[in-house]
Write a protein that holds these residues in place. Structure first.
Motif, PDB file in Angstrom:
ATOM      1  N   ARG A 216       8.126  -6.272   8.568  1.00  0.00           N
ATOM      2  CA  ARG A 216       7.539  -5.681   9.771  1.00  0.00           C
ATOM      3  C   ARG A 216       6.181  -5.060   9.456  1.00  0.00           C
ATOM      4  O   ARG A 216       5.270  -5.129  10.255  1.00  0.00           O
ATOM      5  CB  ARG A 216       8.467  -4.636  10.362  1.00  0.00           C
ATOM      6  N   LEU A 217       6.045  -4.439   8.284  1.00  0.00           N
ATOM      7  CA  LEU A 217       4.769  -3.828   7.923  1.00  0.00           C
ATOM      8  C   LEU A 217       3.702  -4.888   7.659  1.00  0.00           C
ATOM      9  O   LEU A 217       2.527  -4.656   7.911  1.00  0.00           O
ATOM     10  CB  LEU A 217       4.941  -2.944   6.693  1.00  0.00           C
ATOM     11  N   MET A 218       4.123  -6.033   7.123  1.00  0.00           N
ATOM     12  CA  MET A 218       3.145  -7.098   6.854  1.00  0.00           C
ATOM     13  C   MET A 218       2.600  -7.671   8.154  1.00  0.00           C
ATOM     14  O   MET A 218       1.468  -8.125   8.223  1.00  0.00           O
ATOM     15  CB  MET A 218       3.777  -8.215   6.029  1.00  0.00           C
ATOM     16  N   VAL A 219       3.417  -7.647   9.215  1.00  0.00           N
ATOM     17  CA  VAL A 219       2.989  -8.184  10.507  1.00  0.00           C
ATOM     18  C   VAL A 219       1.980  -7.254  11.164  1.00  0.00           C
ATOM     19  O   VAL A 219       1.051  -7.688  11.822  1.00  0.00           O
ATOM     20  CB  VAL A 219       4.215  -8.398  11.441  1.00  0.00           C
ATOM     21  N   LEU A 220       2.163  -5.929  10.959  1.00  0.00           N
ATOM     22  CA  LEU A 220       1.270  -4.955  11.582  1.00  0.00           C
ATOM     23  C   LEU A 220      -0.104  -5.104  11.133  1.00  0.00           C
ATOM     24  O   LEU A 220      -0.833  -5.271  10.500  1.00  0.00           O
ATOM     25  CB  LEU A 220       1.768  -3.530  11.311  1.00  0.00           C
TER      26      LEU A 220
ATOM     27  N   PRO B 276       0.829  -1.200   0.000  1.00  0.00           N
ATOM     28  CA  PRO B 276       0.000   0.000   0.000  1.00  0.00           C
ATOM     29  C   PRO B 276       0.870   1.261   0.000  1.00  0.00           C
ATOM     30  O   PRO B 276       2.032   1.240   0.428  1.00  0.00           O
ATOM     31  CB  PRO B 276      -0.809  -0.106   1.287  1.00  0.00           C
ATOM     32  N   LYS B 277       0.312   2.372  -0.447  1.00  0.00           N
ATOM     33  CA  LYS B 277       1.060   3.628  -0.580  1.00  0.00           C
ATOM     34  C   LYS B 277       1.667   4.080   0.739  1.00  0.00           C
ATOM     35  O   LYS B 277       2.800   4.557   0.773  1.00  0.00           O
ATOM     36  CB  LYS B 277       0.146   4.713  -1.148  1.00  0.00           C
ATOM     37  N   ASP B 278       0.933   3.944   1.847  1.00  0.00           N
ATOM     38  CA  ASP B 278       1.478   4.395   3.126  1.00  0.00           C
ATOM     39  C   ASP B 278       2.700   3.576   3.535  1.00  0.00           C
ATOM     40  O   ASP B 278       3.645   4.110   4.118  1.00  0.00           O
ATOM     41  CB  ASP B 278       0.404   4.385   4.221  1.00  0.00           C
TER      42      ASP B 278
END
Length: 126
Positions: A122-126, A86-88
């Motif tokens: 790390r972003l996929m875990v969030l 995603p963009k963010d």
């Protein structure tokens, strides 16, 4: 006599913003025989007149109003494959890479890839 410089044509993204809203309204009016599609006598306008009136090229509009609804282009779905992140998330990765390289020592390609992989996991875990 000096000639006028040619204006460069710009692509209109019909998947978002004001252009998207205009396309959604035009397709709705066309499908429901309402709004701008009907003339003063209550009769439907020809497609060329309707397209001129709503400001959408006929070649574009026809792709969204096929009689066979399964062959219609989906409104709001942009061209190309979907984004992997995603963009963010991309913004976070860009900011973290820029900050890690703030000392201007230069991030090696391997270090940049490792940082991206670390951020994405790390972003996929969030």
């Amino acid at each position: 006599a000096p000639s006028q410089p040619k204006l460069k044509k710009t692509r209109i993204n019909w998947s978002k913003g004001e252009a998207h809203e205009r396309l959604v309204k035009a397709v709705s009016d066309w499908d429901n025989n309402t709004g701008d599609k009907m003339n003063d006598n209550g009769e439907p306008l020809p497609i060329a007149e309707f397209c001129f009136l709503v400001g959408i090229p006929c070649s574009t509009f026809e792709k969204y109003i096929r009689n066979n609804k399964s062959k219609r282009r989906e409104i709001g779905k942009g061209a190309g494959r979907p984004a992997l992140l995603p963009k963010d998330s991309v913004d976070i990765i860009q900011d973290s890479l820029a900050r890690a390289d703030r000392a201007n020592d230069g991030f090696s390609r391997k270090d940049a890839i490792d940082a991206i992989l670390l951020c994405t996991t790390r972003l996929m875990v969030l």
